[in-house]
Design a protein around this motif. Structure first.
Motif, PDB file in Angstrom:
ATOM      1  N   ARG A 123       0.835  -1.196   0.000  1.00 17.29           N
ATOM      2  CA  ARG A 123       0.000   0.000   0.000  1.00 17.29           C
ATOM      3  C   ARG A 123       0.868   1.244   0.000  1.00 17.29           C
ATOM      4  NH1 ARG A 123      -1.021   4.519   3.824  1.00 17.29           N
ATOM      5  NH2 ARG A 123      -2.713   5.602   2.742  1.00 17.29           N
ATOM      6  N   THR A 124       0.523   2.201  -0.872  1.00 17.45           N
ATOM      7  CA  THR A 124       1.166   3.517  -0.868  1.00 17.45           C
ATOM      8  C   THR A 124       0.056   4.569  -0.829  1.00 17.45           C
ATOM      9  OG1 THR A 124       1.169   3.874  -3.270  1.00 17.45           O
ATOM     10  CG2 THR A 124       3.019   2.614  -2.340  1.00 17.45           C
ATOM     11  N   THR A 125       0.430   5.810  -0.577  1.00 19.14           N
ATOM     12  CA  THR A 125      -0.572   6.870  -0.572  1.00 19.14           C
ATOM     13  C   THR A 125      -1.116   7.141  -1.968  1.00 19.14           C
ATOM     14  OG1 THR A 125       1.173   8.537  -0.725  1.00 19.14           O
ATOM     15  CG2 THR A 125       0.357   7.988   1.485  1.00 19.14           C
ATOM     16  N   ASP A 126      -0.405   6.680  -2.999  1.00 17.88           N
ATOM     17  CA  ASP A 126      -0.877   6.864  -4.372  1.00 17.88           C
ATOM     18  C   ASP A 126      -1.821   5.763  -4.829  1.00 17.88           C
ATOM     19  OD1 ASP A 126       0.555   9.239  -4.793  1.00 17.88           O
ATOM     20  OD2 ASP A 126       2.353   8.139  -5.395  1.00 17.88           O
ATOM     21  N   ASN A 127      -1.681   4.543  -4.282  1.00 14.76           N
ATOM     22  CA  ASN A 127      -2.509   3.448  -4.789  1.00 14.76           C
ATOM     23  C   ASN A 127      -3.705   3.098  -3.898  1.00 14.76           C
ATOM     24  OD1 ASN A 127      -1.647   1.538  -2.800  1.00 14.76           O
ATOM     25  ND2 ASN A 127       0.008   0.799  -4.092  1.00 14.76           N
ATOM     26  N   ILE A 158      -9.030   7.276  -2.899  1.00 18.07           N
ATOM     27  CA  ILE A 158      -8.163   7.217  -4.074  1.00 18.07           C
ATOM     28  C   ILE A 158      -7.681   5.777  -4.219  1.00 18.07           C
ATOM     29  CG2 ILE A 158      -6.027   8.043  -5.118  1.00 18.07           C
ATOM     30  CD1 ILE A 158      -6.389  10.540  -3.195  1.00 18.07           C
ATOM     31  N   THR A 178      -9.049   4.723 -16.885  1.00 17.76           N
ATOM     32  CA  THR A 178      -8.891   5.217 -15.515  1.00 17.76           C
ATOM     33  C   THR A 178     -10.232   5.573 -14.889  1.00 17.76           C
ATOM     34  OG1 THR A 178      -8.496   7.434 -16.382  1.00 17.76           O
ATOM     35  CG2 THR A 178      -6.554   6.100 -15.883  1.00 17.76           C
ATOM     36  N   ASP A 219      -9.176   1.227 -10.698  1.00 25.73           N
ATOM     37  CA  ASP A 219      -9.131   2.677 -10.541  1.00 25.73           C
ATOM     38  C   ASP A 219     -10.454   3.210 -10.006  1.00 25.73           C
ATOM     39  OD1 ASP A 219      -6.505   3.381 -11.745  1.00 25.73           O
ATOM     40  OD2 ASP A 219      -7.399   2.489 -13.538  1.00 25.73           O
ATOM     41  N   HIS A 239      -4.939  -1.471 -13.808  1.00 22.98           N
ATOM     42  CA  HIS A 239      -5.214  -1.282 -12.387  1.00 22.98           C
ATOM     43  C   HIS A 239      -6.709  -1.157 -12.114  1.00 22.98           C
ATOM     44  CE1 HIS A 239      -0.998   0.526 -11.310  1.00 22.98           C
ATOM     45  NE2 HIS A 239      -0.927  -0.632 -11.946  1.00 22.98           N
ATOM     46  N   ASN A 242      -5.784   5.266  -0.691  1.00 20.41           N
ATOM     47  CA  ASN A 242      -5.743   6.351   0.278  1.00 20.41           C
ATOM     48  C   ASN A 242      -7.149   6.882   0.541  1.00 20.41           C
ATOM     49  OD1 ASN A 242      -4.402   7.947   2.070  1.00 20.41           O
ATOM     50  ND2 ASN A 242      -3.308   9.160   0.552  1.00 20.41           N
ATOM     51  N   THR A 249     -11.866   7.086  -7.965  1.00 17.65           N
ATOM     52  CA  THR A 249     -11.709   8.315  -7.188  1.00 17.65           C
ATOM     53  C   THR A 249     -13.114   8.740  -6.794  1.00 17.65           C
ATOM     54  OG1 THR A 249      -9.766   8.953  -8.472  1.00 17.65           O
ATOM     55  CG2 THR A 249     -10.828  10.666  -7.153  1.00 17.65           C
ATOM     56  N   ASP A 269      -5.830   3.062  -6.982  1.00 18.72           N
ATOM     57  CA  ASP A 269      -5.098   2.884  -8.237  1.00 18.72           C
ATOM     58  C   ASP A 269      -4.152   1.705  -8.054  1.00 18.72           C
ATOM     59  OD1 ASP A 269      -3.929   3.147 -10.706  1.00 18.72           O
ATOM     60  OD2 ASP A 269      -2.776   4.943 -10.204  1.00 18.72           O
TER      61      ASP A 269
END
Length: 196
Positions: A93-97, A115, A184, A129, A127, A99, A131, A117
């Protein structure tokens, strides 16, 4: 009226196995970010975000995949009893994928943006996706919500507020398959203000 409002987004595949282009991966929940917003507290500190994580991905040999049941799409499969995975991994887990963050939202006193991704950690593939923004506010002793966002046509997406389902996308009912992961987010969510 409850002032702590739980908002949960669950993304998952409804079949035991998703079989596509000769590849077989486990279904189930892929991620399920859940947050709490305190409507009596102003600003970003009102948002509480527990640890977020992706579910484990398991790959299976296509010989262990059973034929689709009658009435189910070709990708909607189950496993031969006793089948063992040939690969296992969990997307970091990252803040980009994955959150959930505080965000301004028109008409809302409080809002969270989810978020998403995230890709398959065992394959090069499109991915998942999404938002999605959920706005909240108090009104005449009630809590109101509004939703705005996008997501892919696959897999399933369920949005709940205080345990009540306020949005649901069912990929099977919509006739979608894993090819809908391309792009996306081609599905739009627009829910005008409603009382919870």
């Amino acid at each position: 009226m409850a002032n702590n409002i739980a908002v949960k987004l669950t993304i998952g595949i409804p079949s035991e196995i998703v079989y596509y282009l000769t590849y077989a991966y486990n279904g189930g929940t892929k991620c399920s970010p859940s947050v709490t917003l305190d409507l009596d507290q102003a600003g970003p500190t009102s948002l509480k975000v527990p640890a977020l994580a992706w579910g484990t991905t398991r790959e299976y040999d296509s010989d262990d995949v059973l034929a689709a049941s009658a009435g189910k799409p070709a990708w909607f499969r189950s496993l031969r009893p006793g089948a063992q995975p040939i690969g296992t991994a969990t997307l970091a887990r990252t803040t980009d994928n994955l959150n959930a963050v505080w965000t301004p939202f028109d008409g809302a006193s409080h809002a969270v943006k989810f978020i998403i991704d995230g890709g398959n950690p065992l394959a090069v593939a499109p991915h998942i996706d999404a938002t999605i923004i959920v706005g909240l506010r108090k009104a005449a002793g009630d809590v109101q919500f509004s939703v705005d966002g996008i997501h892919d046509g696959f897999p399933n997406y369920t949005l709940q507020i205080n345990g009540k389902t306020v949005y649901e996308w069912d990929a099977v009912k919509q006739g979608e398959d894993p090819s809908a992961l391309g792009g996306t987010g081609d599905q739009s969510i627009k829910i005008a203000w409603k009382t919870l």
